[in-house]
Enzyme design. Structure first.
Site, PDB file in Angstrom:
ATOM      1  CB  SER A   1      -0.960   0.060   1.115  1.00  8.66           C
ATOM      2  OG  SER A   1      -1.726  -1.097   1.422  1.00  8.66           O
TER       3      SER A   1
HETATM    4  N1  SAH Z   1      -1.010  -5.152   3.946  1.00  9.07           N
HETATM    5  C1  SAH Z   1      -0.334  -5.168   2.777  1.00  9.07           C
HETATM    6  C2  SAH Z   1      -0.820  -4.656   1.390  1.00  9.07           C
HETATM    7  C3  SAH Z   1      -1.722  -5.643   1.345  1.00  9.07           C
HETATM    8  S1  SAH Z   1      -2.642  -5.782  -0.517  1.00  9.07           S
HETATM    9  C4  SAH Z   1       1.408  -4.717   2.800  1.00  9.07           C
HETATM   10  O1  SAH Z   1       1.409  -3.664   3.814  1.00  9.07           O
HETATM   11  O2  SAH Z   1       1.899  -4.683   2.164  1.00  9.07           O
HETATM   12  C5  SAH Z   1      -3.881  -6.804  -0.006  1.00  9.07           C
HETATM   13  C6  SAH Z   1      -3.347  -8.253   0.458  1.00  9.07           C
HETATM   14  O3  SAH Z   1      -4.416  -8.954   0.807  1.00  9.07           O
HETATM   15  C7  SAH Z   1      -2.903  -9.205  -0.716  1.00  9.07           C
HETATM   16  O4  SAH Z   1      -1.747  -9.614  -0.560  1.00  9.07           O
HETATM   17  C8  SAH Z   1      -4.063 -10.298  -1.118  1.00  9.07           C
HETATM   18  O5  SAH Z   1      -3.566 -11.322  -1.487  1.00  9.07           O
HETATM   19  C9  SAH Z   1      -4.562 -10.194   0.359  1.00  9.07           C
HETATM   20  N2  SAH Z   1      -5.887 -10.911   0.663  1.00  9.07           N
HETATM   21  C10 SAH Z   1      -6.774 -10.457  -0.351  1.00  9.07           C
HETATM   22  N3  SAH Z   1      -8.131 -11.202   0.140  1.00  9.07           N
HETATM   23  C11 SAH Z   1      -7.722 -11.889   1.198  1.00  9.07           C
HETATM   24  C12 SAH Z   1      -8.411 -12.633   2.292  1.00  9.07           C
HETATM   25  N4  SAH Z   1      -9.577 -13.036   2.071  1.00  9.07           N
HETATM   26  N5  SAH Z   1      -7.770 -13.129   3.146  1.00  9.07           N
HETATM   27  C13 SAH Z   1      -6.257 -12.927   3.457  1.00  9.07           C
HETATM   28  N6  SAH Z   1      -5.825 -12.211   2.682  1.00  9.07           N
HETATM   29  C14 SAH Z   1      -6.324 -11.570   1.701  1.00  9.07           C
END
Ligand code: SAH
Length: 221
Positions: A69
């Site tokens: 992000s």
């Molecule tokens: N917090 C992260 C950014 C995340 S991007 C950072 O600091 O880098 C969103 C993430 O959520 C992705 O890696 C995606 O694979 C994950 N994601 C999406 N749906 C999800 C779910 N149902 N359970 C767990 N992770 C999920």
């Protein structure tokens, strides 16, 4: 993408100070959040090819079609979460582990779930702060289910676009617990803060609009 041993040079530290000023101007006021972002070398979480631009206030690809992000967004969500030392925090969407590291730097005990097996495996192997932030616990699973075995949590943070408020996560909040999530469709989401009052009632507050990658159901191989 292999994480090589990277250095945190004066140049990187200087760029981080500039980034802090930039997100302060965009409206982040919580000094504890700003200090945590200043402390974490964001370039460690990116492919070395991004070294020169790691401190731009932008999202970047991290593999498996996912992104780290934007620092402003991380700061915004963290500020709304009102993190206190020793808070038990559940994060949905580990991604690059950058957000988890910011929470750990603020003293939280972090439980983080990722649904992409490749990202989960990579994080277990290559997370650069393994010894510093022993409190981060990594899970491979579906964030819609939360972590019933480890519940209840003081705070829950969803870092993917949620089409609705997952009941299981609300159930796993302590009384006075806070859930922060980007709530909306694929195109745009409104940052939302849900507070679970001691009588079980939910108080909802809405903030600015953001664009996240979608929160998908089920685990991916
Ligand atoms: N917090 C992260 C950014 C995340 S991007 C950072 O600091 O880098 C969103 C993430 O959520 C992705 O890696 C995606 O694979 C994950 N994601 C999406 N749906 C999800 C779910 N149902 N359970 C767990 N992770 C999920």
């Amino acid at each position: 993408m292999i994480r090589q041993i990277q250095e945190d040079t004066y140049r990187h530290k200087g760029l981080r100070r500039k980034l802090i000023e930039e997100i302060r101007k965009k409206g982040i006021t919580d000094e504890k959040v700003l200090a945590a972002i200043e402390a974490i070398p964001r370039h460690y979480f990116l492919d070395p090819a991004f070294d020169k631009i790691a401190y731009e206030d932008r999202a970047f690809p991290i593999g498996s079609g996912q992104t780290i992000s934007q620092p402003y967004t991380v700061a915004y969500q963290t500020e709304l979460l009102q993190v206190k030392r020793l808070d038990k925090v559940l994060e949905i969407g580990t991604g690059s582990v950058y957000q988890s590291s910011v929470l750990a730097e603020m003293g939280a005990q972090v439980y983080t779930i990722e649904r992409q097996k490749q990202l989960y495996d990579k994080n277990l192997k290559e997370y650069p702060f393994k010894s510093k932030y022993k409190k981060i616990k990594f899970f491979y699973g579906d964030g819609y289910e939360g972590l019933p075995t480890f519940a209840p949590f003081d705070k829950i943070l969803i870092t993917a676009a949620a089409p609705f408020i997952p009941d299981a996560l609300v159930d796993q909040l302590k009384p006075n617990g806070i859930l922060v999530l980007p709530l909306g469709n694929d195109e745009v989401q409104t940052m939302t803060r849900i507070t679970k009052l001691p009588n079980g009632e939910l108080q909802t507050e809405t903030f600015s609009d953001f664009i996240f990658v979608p929160m998908l159901s089920g685990k991916a191989k």
